[in-house]
Design a protein around this motif. Structure first.
Motif, PDB file in Angstrom:
ATOM      1  N   TYR A 131     -50.423  -7.034   4.927  1.00  0.00           N
ATOM      2  CA  TYR A 131     -50.440  -6.120   5.932  1.00  0.00           C
ATOM      3  C   TYR A 131     -49.580  -4.988   5.191  1.00  0.00           C
ATOM      4  O   TYR A 131     -49.996  -3.861   5.249  1.00  0.00           O
ATOM      5  N   GLY A 132     -48.454  -5.243   4.604  1.00  0.00           N
ATOM      6  CA  GLY A 132     -47.587  -4.295   3.818  1.00  0.00           C
ATOM      7  C   GLY A 132     -48.228  -3.495   2.620  1.00  0.00           C
ATOM      8  O   GLY A 132     -48.325  -2.349   2.613  1.00  0.00           O
ATOM      9  N   LEU A 133     -48.979  -4.453   1.914  1.00  0.00           N
ATOM     10  CA  LEU A 133     -49.802  -3.890   0.762  1.00  0.00           C
ATOM     11  C   LEU A 133     -51.043  -3.131   1.360  1.00  0.00           C
ATOM     12  O   LEU A 133     -51.262  -1.871   0.955  1.00  0.00           O
ATOM     13  N   ALA A 134     -51.499  -3.273   2.632  1.00  0.00           N
ATOM     14  CA  ALA A 134     -52.480  -2.232   3.016  1.00  0.00           C
ATOM     15  C   ALA A 134     -52.108  -0.965   3.459  1.00  0.00           C
ATOM     16  O   ALA A 134     -52.530   0.026   3.211  1.00  0.00           O
ATOM     17  N   VAL A 135     -50.648  -1.089   4.119  1.00  0.00           N
ATOM     18  CA  VAL A 135     -50.041   0.098   4.348  1.00  0.00           C
ATOM     19  C   VAL A 135     -49.696   0.898   3.123  1.00  0.00           C
ATOM     20  O   VAL A 135     -50.075   2.130   2.999  1.00  0.00           O
ATOM     21  N   VAL A 136     -49.246   0.158   1.939  1.00  0.00           N
ATOM     22  CA  VAL A 136     -49.015   1.170   0.833  1.00  0.00           C
ATOM     23  C   VAL A 136     -50.319   1.501   0.218  1.00  0.00           C
ATOM     24  O   VAL A 136     -50.127   2.857  -0.180  1.00  0.00           O
ATOM     25  N   LEU A 137     -51.557   0.872   0.173  1.00  0.00           N
ATOM     26  CA  LEU A 137     -52.747   1.584  -0.127  1.00  0.00           C
ATOM     27  C   LEU A 137     -53.022   2.675   0.679  1.00  0.00           C
ATOM     28  O   LEU A 137     -53.547   3.780   0.098  1.00  0.00           O
ATOM     29  N   GLY A 138     -52.757   2.513   1.805  1.00  0.00           N
ATOM     30  CA  GLY A 138     -53.164   3.715   2.866  1.00  0.00           C
ATOM     31  C   GLY A 138     -52.326   4.914   2.470  1.00  0.00           C
ATOM     32  O   GLY A 138     -52.869   5.996   2.479  1.00  0.00           O
ATOM     33  N   PHE A 139     -50.947   4.908   2.312  1.00  0.00           N
ATOM     34  CA  PHE A 139     -50.213   5.734   1.989  1.00  0.00           C
ATOM     35  C   PHE A 139     -50.476   6.515   0.816  1.00  0.00           C
ATOM     36  O   PHE A 139     -50.454   7.740   0.542  1.00  0.00           O
ATOM     37  N   ILE A 140     -50.968   5.845  -0.343  1.00  0.00           N
ATOM     38  CA  ILE A 140     -51.143   6.325  -1.532  1.00  0.00           C
ATOM     39  C   ILE A 140     -52.497   7.253  -1.455  1.00  0.00           C
ATOM     40  O   ILE A 140     -52.821   8.162  -2.181  1.00  0.00           O
ATOM     41  N   GLY A 141     -53.520   6.417  -0.744  1.00  0.00           N
ATOM     42  CA  GLY A 141     -54.614   7.374  -0.606  1.00  0.00           C
ATOM     43  C   GLY A 141     -54.520   8.289  -0.139  1.00  0.00           C
ATOM     44  O   GLY A 141     -55.186   9.440  -0.309  1.00  0.00           O
ATOM     45  N   GLY A 142     -53.600   8.488   1.148  1.00  0.00           N
ATOM     46  CA  GLY A 142     -53.881   9.824   1.853  1.00  0.00           C
ATOM     47  C   GLY A 142     -52.882  10.585   0.668  1.00  0.00           C
ATOM     48  O   GLY A 142     -53.050  12.111   0.963  1.00  0.00           O
ATOM     49  N   LYS A 143     -51.986  10.013   0.183  1.00  0.00           N
ATOM     50  CA  LYS A 143     -51.212  11.140  -0.832  1.00  0.00           C
ATOM     51  C   LYS A 143     -52.098  11.963  -1.785  1.00  0.00           C
ATOM     52  O   LYS A 143     -52.229  13.057  -2.176  1.00  0.00           O
ATOM     53  N   MET A 144     -52.968  10.988  -2.340  1.00  0.00           N
ATOM     54  CA  MET A 144     -54.195  11.483  -3.089  1.00  0.00           C
ATOM     55  C   MET A 144     -54.891  12.598  -2.614  1.00  0.00           C
ATOM     56  O   MET A 144     -55.503  13.566  -2.979  1.00  0.00           O
ATOM     57  N   LEU A 145     -55.458  12.453  -1.327  1.00  0.00           N
ATOM     58  CA  LEU A 145     -56.339  13.350  -0.413  1.00  0.00           C
ATOM     59  C   LEU A 145     -55.419  14.677  -0.265  1.00  0.00           C
ATOM     60  O   LEU A 145     -56.230  15.518  -0.154  1.00  0.00           O
ATOM     61  N   LEU A 146     -54.182  14.457  -0.192  1.00  0.00           N
ATOM     62  CA  LEU A 146     -53.495  15.699   0.006  1.00  0.00           C
ATOM     63  C   LEU A 146     -52.767  16.270  -1.258  1.00  0.00           C
ATOM     64  O   LEU A 146     -51.962  17.161  -1.052  1.00  0.00           O
ATOM     65  N   VAL A 147     -53.206  15.902  -2.512  1.00  0.00           N
ATOM     66  CA  VAL A 147     -52.659  16.228  -3.593  1.00  0.00           C
ATOM     67  C   VAL A 147     -52.639  17.622  -3.694  1.00  0.00           C
ATOM     68  O   VAL A 147     -51.626  18.335  -4.247  1.00  0.00           O
ATOM     69  N   ASP A 148     -53.378  18.670  -3.339  1.00  0.00           N
ATOM     70  CA  ASP A 148     -53.480  20.037  -3.454  1.00  0.00           C
ATOM     71  C   ASP A 148     -52.963  20.645  -2.064  1.00  0.00           C
ATOM     72  O   ASP A 148     -52.939  21.926  -2.280  1.00  0.00           O
ATOM     73  N   VAL A 149     -52.575  19.926  -1.374  1.00  0.00           N
ATOM     74  CA  VAL A 149     -51.933  20.522   0.026  1.00  0.00           C
ATOM     75  C   VAL A 149     -50.444  20.253   0.212  1.00  0.00           C
ATOM     76  O   VAL A 149     -49.738  21.163   0.409  1.00  0.00           O
ATOM     77  N   VAL A 150     -50.230  18.982   0.073  1.00  0.00           N
ATOM     78  CA  VAL A 150     -48.594  18.614   0.027  1.00  0.00           C
ATOM     79  C   VAL A 150     -48.177  17.879  -1.248  1.00  0.00           C
ATOM     80  O   VAL A 150     -48.845  16.903  -1.632  1.00  0.00           O
ATOM     81  N   LYS A 151     -47.174  18.129  -1.802  1.00  0.00           N
ATOM     82  CA  LYS A 151     -46.795  17.739  -3.005  1.00  0.00           C
ATOM     83  C   LYS A 151     -45.621  16.673  -2.607  1.00  0.00           C
ATOM     84  O   LYS A 151     -44.502  17.299  -2.286  1.00  0.00           O
ATOM     85  N   ILE A 152     -45.945  15.248  -2.612  1.00  0.00           N
ATOM     86  CA  ILE A 152     -44.840  14.288  -2.183  1.00  0.00           C
ATOM     87  C   ILE A 152     -44.064  14.104  -3.737  1.00  0.00           C
ATOM     88  O   ILE A 152     -44.667  13.543  -4.415  1.00  0.00           O
ATOM     89  N   PRO A 153     -42.704  14.279  -3.491  1.00  0.00           N
ATOM     90  CA  PRO A 153     -42.018  13.869  -4.626  1.00  0.00           C
ATOM     91  C   PRO A 153     -41.945  12.594  -5.275  1.00  0.00           C
ATOM     92  O   PRO A 153     -42.161  11.532  -4.362  1.00  0.00           O
ATOM     93  N   VAL A 154     -42.101  12.157  -6.386  1.00  0.00           N
ATOM     94  CA  VAL A 154     -42.152  10.774  -6.973  1.00  0.00           C
ATOM     95  C   VAL A 154     -40.946   9.922  -6.440  1.00  0.00           C
ATOM     96  O   VAL A 154     -41.326   8.902  -5.845  1.00  0.00           O
ATOM     97  N   LEU A 155     -39.681  10.508  -6.040  1.00  0.00           N
ATOM     98  CA  LEU A 155     -38.740   9.477  -5.495  1.00  0.00           C
ATOM     99  C   LEU A 155     -39.073   9.365  -4.094  1.00  0.00           C
ATOM    100  O   LEU A 155     -38.712   8.056  -3.648  1.00  0.00           O
ATOM    101  N   ALA A 156     -39.514  10.339  -3.447  1.00  0.00           N
ATOM    102  CA  ALA A 156     -39.944  10.044  -2.088  1.00  0.00           C
ATOM    103  C   ALA A 156     -41.074   8.889  -2.196  1.00  0.00           C
ATOM    104  O   ALA A 156     -40.777   8.049  -1.265  1.00  0.00           O
ATOM    105  N   SER A 157     -42.027   8.850  -2.937  1.00  0.00           N
ATOM    106  CA  SER A 157     -42.979   7.975  -2.867  1.00  0.00           C
ATOM    107  C   SER A 157     -42.321   6.569  -3.278  1.00  0.00           C
ATOM    108  O   SER A 157     -42.740   5.502  -2.669  1.00  0.00           O
TER     109      SER A 157
END
Length: 319
Positions: A267-293
């Motif tokens: 379940y945790g890995l699924a949430v991680v993949l969802g977070f990373i996928g959302g980050k990629m979809l918002l790559v040109d809208v919101v820049k999430i710092p690497v440290l925050a990721s």
């Protein structure tokens, strides 16, 4: 493709990996086929993690001297985040390997060889896929959105499948192998087949290796897009992937007896993949710092592991 990798860095990385694999092979042959103890697996796992961190420290020092402190810090965090993501996703491989070894009743002394060949195959496969992916991202920026959507889909699929072990009898690859190749029911030491030409018969160990290769392909398709959400530099993508895969054999034997205790990790890995996928979809809208990721991924994994140890699995494998 923009990359910090130069001929010296690539050569240094290749040298470290080759020496590490040779040392691993030499020690494995010296010990001969045997049942790997928890203590041995722990020492090897710590050694592989230490090697990855030393490589990252060396890379940071080199970039600090040649490209400045800001670049060194950014690349160091990208490598560390990518390594953590790939290392955590590799745990899912281990759950499948456990299922395969149990299904085929692979002798304890043969599991090392099967995993070692699987690691070598995974390194070659991921190198090919990473360079192909980096070329696509460099040429077509919209590929990042495709990767993001795929990771979101994979995260949802992983969440829904968590707690339900795969049915090996219905696996299409296994059904094809058993239906098209002449097999023998017993193991013959480390042999993958016996006989020659038309009289060749394949052992269960060959089938296990084939299934491990297919598993590597499936998980590479999932994990490689995830690292591109952190960095598109092929040097960092490849090095973090390879160092995560190098410790896969030791991590398998370390976690083999504790897989049931980490029943909530999928379940945790699924949430991680969802977070990373959302980050990629918002790559040109919101820049999430690497440290925050890095912090988000680490917190998700720590919380999942903590809950797994606190909450016991329900009977029947339903969480």
């Amino acid at each position: 493709m923009e990359t910090i990798g130069n001929p010296w860095l690539w050569a240094g990385f290749a040298g470290v990996v080759v020496l590490a694999l040779l040392a691993d092979l030499a020690l494995m042959r010296h010990g001969g086929p045997h049942r790997v103890t928890f203590k041995e697996a722990l020492y090897w796992s710590l050694g592989w993690v230490a090697l990855a961190l030393l490589f990252n420290a060396g890379l940071w020092w080199y970039l600090h001297e040649t490209a400045g402190a800001e670049t060194a810090q950014r690349i160091g965090l990208e490598f560390l985040t990518g390594y953590l993501v790939e290392k955590s996703l590799a745990v899912d491989n281990i759950f499948v390997f456990l299922l395969l070894f149990g299904y085929f009743a692979v002798p304890e002394e043969q599991r090392q060889r099967a995993l070692m060949l699987g690691v070598l195959g995974a390194i070659v496969l991921r190198a090919i896929m990473i360079f192909a992916g980096a070329a696509l991202v460099a040429q077509f920026h919209w590929v990042l959105y495709l990767f993001g959507a795929f990771l979101l889909f994979t995260g949802v699929k992983m969440w829904r499948a968590a707690g339900a072990p795969p049915d090996m009898d219905k696996n299409p690859v296994l059904r094809w192998i058993t239906g098209h190749l002449p097999l023998i029911p017993r193991y013959h030491g480390t042999a993958l087949w016996i006989g020659r030409g038309k009289r060749r018969r394949y052992t269960p160990l060959f089938v296990v290796l084939a299934m491990i290769a297919v598993t590597d392909v499936i998980f590479a398709v999932d994990s490689i897009p995830a690292i591109f959400a952190i960095t598109t530099d092929p040097f960092i993508v490849l090095t973090s992937n390879v160092f995560a895969v190098l410790g896969l054999r030791a991590m398998f034997f370390l976690l083999a007896g504790m897989a049931e205790r980490f029943h909530l990790l999928p379940y945790g890995l699924a949430v991680v993949l969802g977070f990373i996928g959302g980050k990629m979809l918002l790559v040109d809208v919101v820049k999430i710092p690497v440290l925050a990721s890095l912090a988000v991924v680490a917190c998700i994994l720590a919380a999942t592991i903590g809950l797994s140890l606190w909450l016991k699995p329900r009977p029947g494998g339903v969480h």
